[in-house]
Structure formats: structure tokens, C-alpha cells
Design a protein around this motif. Sequence first.
Motif, PDB file in Angstrom:
ATOM      1  N   VAL A 116       0.850  -1.185   0.000  1.00  0.00           N
ATOM      2  CA  VAL A 116       0.000   0.000   0.000  1.00  0.00           C
ATOM      3  C   VAL A 116       0.890   1.241   0.000  1.00  0.00           C
ATOM      4  CG1 VAL A 116      -1.749   1.329   1.251  1.00  0.00           C
ATOM      5  CG2 VAL A 116      -1.871  -1.169   1.195  1.00  0.00           C
ATOM      6  N   ALA A 117       0.670   2.135  -0.973  1.00  0.00           N
ATOM      7  CA  ALA A 117       1.442   3.376  -1.080  1.00  0.00           C
ATOM      8  C   ALA A 117       0.481   4.510  -1.394  1.00  0.00           C
ATOM      9  CB  ALA A 117       2.501   3.255  -2.180  1.00  0.00           C
ATOM     10  N   HIS A 118       0.485   5.527  -0.558  1.00  0.00           N
ATOM     11  CA  HIS A 118      -0.437   6.641  -0.750  1.00  0.00           C
ATOM     12  C   HIS A 118       0.013   7.524  -1.916  1.00  0.00           C
ATOM     13  CE1 HIS A 118      -2.826   5.714   2.702  1.00  0.00           C
ATOM     14  NE2 HIS A 118      -1.786   5.795   3.521  1.00  0.00           N
ATOM     15  N   PRO A 119      -0.946   8.153  -2.608  1.00  0.00           N
ATOM     16  CA  PRO A 119      -0.575   9.072  -3.688  1.00  0.00           C
ATOM     17  C   PRO A 119      -0.096  10.402  -3.135  1.00  0.00           C
ATOM     18  CG  PRO A 119      -2.950   9.062  -3.414  1.00  0.00           C
ATOM     19  CD  PRO A 119      -2.410   8.028  -2.467  1.00  0.00           C
ATOM     20  N   ARG A 120       0.601  11.149  -3.984  1.00  0.00           N
ATOM     21  CA  ARG A 120       1.000  12.500  -3.596  1.00  0.00           C
ATOM     22  C   ARG A 120      -0.234  13.374  -3.450  1.00  0.00           C
ATOM     23  NH1 ARG A 120       5.245  11.286  -7.330  1.00  0.00           N
ATOM     24  NH2 ARG A 120       3.932  11.985  -9.050  1.00  0.00           N
ATOM     25  N   LYS A 121      -0.108  14.428  -2.676  1.00  0.00           N
ATOM     26  CA  LYS A 121      -1.220  15.355  -2.512  1.00  0.00           C
ATOM     27  C   LYS A 121      -1.497  16.050  -3.841  1.00  0.00           C
ATOM     28  CE  LYS A 121      -0.266  16.259   2.354  1.00  0.00           C
ATOM     29  NZ  LYS A 121       0.089  17.285   3.375  1.00  0.00           N
ATOM     30  N   GLY A 122      -2.756  16.214  -4.154  1.00  0.00           N
ATOM     31  CA  GLY A 122      -3.117  16.851  -5.419  1.00  0.00           C
ATOM     32  C   GLY A 122      -4.612  17.007  -5.512  1.00  0.00           C
ATOM     33  N   ASP A 123      -5.090  17.175  -6.715  1.00  0.00           N
ATOM     34  CA  ASP A 123      -6.514  17.368  -6.963  1.00  0.00           C
ATOM     35  C   ASP A 123      -7.261  16.073  -6.672  1.00  0.00           C
ATOM     36  OD1 ASP A 123      -9.024  17.979  -7.783  1.00  0.00           O
ATOM     37  OD2 ASP A 123      -8.512  18.335  -9.899  1.00  0.00           O
ATOM     38  N   LYS A 124      -8.107  16.088  -5.637  1.00  0.00           N
ATOM     39  CA  LYS A 124      -8.803  14.873  -5.236  1.00  0.00           C
ATOM     40  C   LYS A 124      -9.885  14.459  -6.218  1.00  0.00           C
ATOM     41  CE  LYS A 124      -7.957  15.291  -0.276  1.00  0.00           C
ATOM     42  NZ  LYS A 124      -8.561  15.258   1.068  1.00  0.00           N
ATOM     43  N   SER A 125     -10.276  15.375  -7.080  1.00  0.00           N
ATOM     44  CA  SER A 125     -11.336  15.044  -8.033  1.00  0.00           C
ATOM     45  C   SER A 125     -10.796  14.356  -9.278  1.00  0.00           C
ATOM     46  CB  SER A 125     -12.087  16.317  -8.448  1.00  0.00           C
ATOM     47  OG  SER A 125     -11.210  17.204  -9.136  1.00  0.00           O
ATOM     48  N   SER A 126      -9.474  14.459  -9.499  1.00  0.00           N
ATOM     49  CA  SER A 126      -8.893  13.899 -10.716  1.00  0.00           C
ATOM     50  C   SER A 126      -8.656  12.397 -10.552  1.00  0.00           C
ATOM     51  CB  SER A 126      -7.572  14.589 -11.041  1.00  0.00           C
ATOM     52  OG  SER A 126      -6.638  14.392  -9.994  1.00  0.00           O
ATOM     53  N   ARG A 127      -8.611  11.688 -11.675  1.00  0.00           N
ATOM     54  CA  ARG A 127      -8.363  10.256 -11.680  1.00  0.00           C
ATOM     55  C   ARG A 127      -6.891  10.000 -11.389  1.00  0.00           C
ATOM     56  NH1 ARG A 127      -6.655   5.988 -14.936  1.00  0.00           N
ATOM     57  NH2 ARG A 127      -7.933   4.116 -14.826  1.00  0.00           N
ATOM     58  N   LEU A 128      -6.631   9.060 -10.480  1.00  0.00           N
ATOM     59  CA  LEU A 128      -5.253   8.743 -10.127  1.00  0.00           C
ATOM     60  C   LEU A 128      -4.574   7.993 -11.262  1.00  0.00           C
ATOM     61  CD1 LEU A 128      -5.543   7.557  -6.416  1.00  0.00           C
ATOM     62  CD2 LEU A 128      -4.471   9.642  -7.241  1.00  0.00           C
TER      63      LEU A 128
END
Length: 437
Positions: A329-341
Motif C-alpha cells: 500500500v502506497a499513498h498518492p501525492r497530494k493533489g486534486d482529489k477530483s482527478s483520476r489517479l
Amino acid sequence: MAMLCDVTQWLTYRPEMMDPALPSGLWFCSDLLDVQAVEINAVCLGLGCGWEDLKHCREFLSQFKLIFIPVAEEVRRNGIIQQLEVYAPSTPILTPGDGAFHGCGSIHELRDKGGLKAVDGLLYGAKEKPAQGLISLADVERTDMSNIPSVLSGFPELDRSIGGLYAGEVSVWTGRRGEGKSTLLGQLLVESINQGFPMCAYSGELPAWRFKQWVSLQAAGPDNVTAKTDTYSGKPFYSVSPFIQSQIDEWWKDRFFLYDNQAGSDGRQILRIFQYACRRYGCCMFLVDNLMTARLSGGNDADYYRAQSEFTGELVEFAKKNECHCHLVAHPRKGDKSSRLEADDVGGSGDVTNRADNVFSLKRLSEAEAERNGFHSVLSVLKNRAYGSTISVGLDFDEASRRFYKFGTGNPHKKLNWEYSSQQEIREVQRDGTEPF
């Protein structure tokens, strides 16, 4: 004759008898007596020198077309080969063929019995030692993907797309905090047990009792949990009865293991425990939840990201060496939460996802999105090395059992193997005229 650098400080030989242009190459002997028996292009390790001194001889060794190891005793010959692979990695290494020494234990003994002709004959039928890390593609055996062991996820659409979770692979899971990654992975671990594959998990965020409480709900299913209310706060929650829990505990006993995070979260220690679980209990499915909770070396961001990359690389090596599947499990960088990862959105070094065989993301929809689409979450394949699949599956969620299931056609009431055995036990108890509670 090519000029050779002087390495007589570390190797014993006669400089006037050396010619790297000869097709017979360099003969690396076991001792001085054998050097004297061969004479031309013959060397051995110098008196009082160690193998590490060969680092001074790299240029000298590289000038020969090949290196021949005329040593009769196999263990000693393999020891010389092992050292030359380090200090002369680009030079072909040859060894005598079977029976080449005709029962003699050394070159000088062979010369005494058969003369120089017998010594020269050692090269006839010599076998080249394959270069370490280099194989001929023609020698690679074809593998039928359908015969490679894999664990099914329990989501048919996902399994049809990626073929299941294969041995020797690492899957990275990403998604915003609180969107259900750990919950979904707990369900996958239960599925692993249900298919007969033992597993071991590291959960850096949950104490052991909380981890067991959650996966027990998933193992029990919605038909075997009870709704309760906290006496003090009035908070509703779901629970598994002691009788059902005993059946589940018997089912996953010695097949479901949890790394005790109170023992520390050092990355190397986690892998050591995984190795023990693999060897001792046959575990073939592993979980690291999550990368940020594993204590990795690094005083600044650059060092920390490098440590993440190194840990991921070690996890990949562990998976391949032990033919198991590892979830990370690896968290994504902070960014636009509405955008598709995307795979590149995973926090830290890009090597984390570059080294992975699969990258998955889980996104929980907003209430408006869920109402519009009709499902709770979206499971997406961001990377799949085996087939190149990139699909998305809409999932619903059963709050009571913490189970995800396919939107529209899925069913959270799936029975696991423990239920069939426990029902048989209940029937036997009832036939005896006694009650199980």
C-alpha cells in the motif's frame, strides 16, 4: 606480443612466458607446482595474497581471450571461478571436461604421467562457464500462463482481466486516505485463505485486535454478524459471535499470520519475518500496509524516497525468489482529489510503481457520484505487466461485513469454506441432542 602490466606482486608467473595473443588463453592454476608444469600463460595467486588482491589485476586478466581453470578438485575449482567472476566478469571462463585429468589430482601429476601432450589435452572438450546473468533465449523454457500459480481476487471481472494475482509479483495499491484500500486488501487476504493459500500481513496502522476484528467481519459475511450499539456512545457497530469466531479461528489457524508491529516496523525486519513465514508456514501471499508506516532509513526527503525505492526493490526480489505475491500500500501525492489517479501519482520515487507488476487504485465516490452511478467505489487497474489491462470496476459495499462486491451482479453473501465445515459440525451436535450455544 602485447605489453602486460606487472602484477607479480599479487600473482605468481614467469613474465617472459606470457603472451595474451595465444588462443589457449590464461591458465589460472591452483598452486606454483601447477604453474611450473604448464609454463606458458600460467599463473596462480601469489604467496601471502588473498582473493581481494585480484582487484589490482583486472587490467591484466582482461587482456587474455579466455581464462582456463585447470584444477581437478571441483570445490577448489568452483572457488576460483567464483572469484574470477567478480574480478574478470567480461572474460570467458572455461573448465576441464569430464575425465580430462584421467584420475590425476593435479596438473603436475598429469604431466608426470602423460607429459606435456596430456597437459595440452586438458583444453580439448573444455566447457565454457555460462556468464553470470546471461542466458541464451533459445534455452529459455516456454511457460504456459495458465499453469502459473495465481490467487483469485474474488472479483471475476478483475480476475478475467489480469489473470489473478500471480506468484513472483508485487502489486501496489494506492488511493486517497480513508477510501477503503486496507479494507479491500483484508478481503483479498481472506479470499487467499479460502483458496488454500497461507498469508502474512504487516499492518502498520492497526493494533492486532482491531485488524482481527475487521477481517473477522469479512470472513463471517453479512449473514453471520450481529448489529450492536455501544453502551456509552450509542454508536452502532457489527460484531461476530464467540461461536462463529471460534469456527473462523479454527479455519484460518496456521494459515493467516500478522506481523506484530509492536516489535518494530523496520523494513528489513519485516522482510526477515516474511521470509520466516514463507519457510516455516508456506505463506505465499504477503501484505505491507503501508509503505509510509515502515521505518525506512533516510534523514531527508531524498534519502527517504530512495529508501522507499530500495524497500520496494527488496520486496520484488523477495516475491520472485520465493514465488509468492506481495501487496504494497502506497499513498498518492497530494493533489486534486477530483482527478483520476495515475500510476505516477504514487508518492515518493517513481521506482515504487516502476518496479511493481500491478498498480491498482481504489476511489470512493462522493454521495452525489454514488447516487448518479449507482455504486459506492471504483477499483481501477493502472498498470498490469502481464497483459497490459487497464480496466475499472464499479463496486458496492456492505457495511455490516465490510465486504466489497461487484455493482449490479455481485453478492456480499458469498459463503466461505469455514461455513460448510461449521454447518456440518452443528448438524452433528444437533443429532447428538445437544445445543451448540
